[in-house]
Design an enzyme around this catalytic site. Sequence first.
Site, short mmCIF file in Angstrom:
data_model
loop_
_atom_site.label_atom_id
_atom_site.label_comp_id
_atom_site.label_asym_id
_atom_site.label_seq_id
_atom_site.Cartn_x
_atom_site.Cartn_y
_atom_site.Cartn_z
N CYS A 95 7.36 40.82 39.81
CA CYS A 95 8.39 40.81 39.74
C CYS A 95 9.37 41.92 38.98
CB CYS A 95 9.32 39.23 40.13
SG CYS A 95 10.46 39.52 41.07
N HIS A 137 7.79 36.86 49.19
CA HIS A 137 8.75 36.99 48.52
C HIS A 137 9.92 37.18 48.05
CE1 HIS A 137 7.66 38.50 43.44
NE2 HIS A 137 8.81 39.03 43.57
ZN ZN Z 1 11.01 39.72 43.16
#
Ligand code: ZN
Length: 173
Positions: A95, A137
């Site tokens: 991320c 996500h």
């Molecule tokens: Zn992310």
Amino acid sequence: MTVKNILLHPDPRLKKVATPVASVSDELRRLADDMLETMYQAPGIGLAAPQVAVMERLIVMDCAKDDDATPEPMVLINPEVVWTSEERSVYDEGCLSIPEHYAEVERPAEVEVSWLGLDGQVKRERFDGLWATCVQHEIDHLDGTLFIDYLKPLKRQMITRKMQKLKREMARG
Ligand code: ZN
């Protein structure tokens, strides 16, 4: 286009539920352009508006990531998962708000998502492979969920502590 600052975990804004986009304005189009620019520059394959401190339901992604692949930028406004496959798949996720940390997360292997396009039209598409993982996500970000929330508490706490340390070091400069 402007490259925006990406919020780093832990940050309370990354834990908030984002608000639906009311209308597709020129300002929103500019934000989508800036988010794509920010994502490509990072580099990453997906970015959600809360990661650039805009608490609205907007995500961008491009999972055509091979060097010679034609870019496939996508902008999804108010995206919603409307169907998930029973089959699941595991990806080593990362991320942009938690740089240099990766962990395996299991999610539905295929999802169908509906969203509003920048042209104001409702779209509906089925995603599989990396695209399916990425879109789930990013939609999670709109609900204040990070991929580390799927990990065991000890692993999550370890990553959070390392990120706190990184942020302290960055603040010192
Ligand atoms: Zn992310």
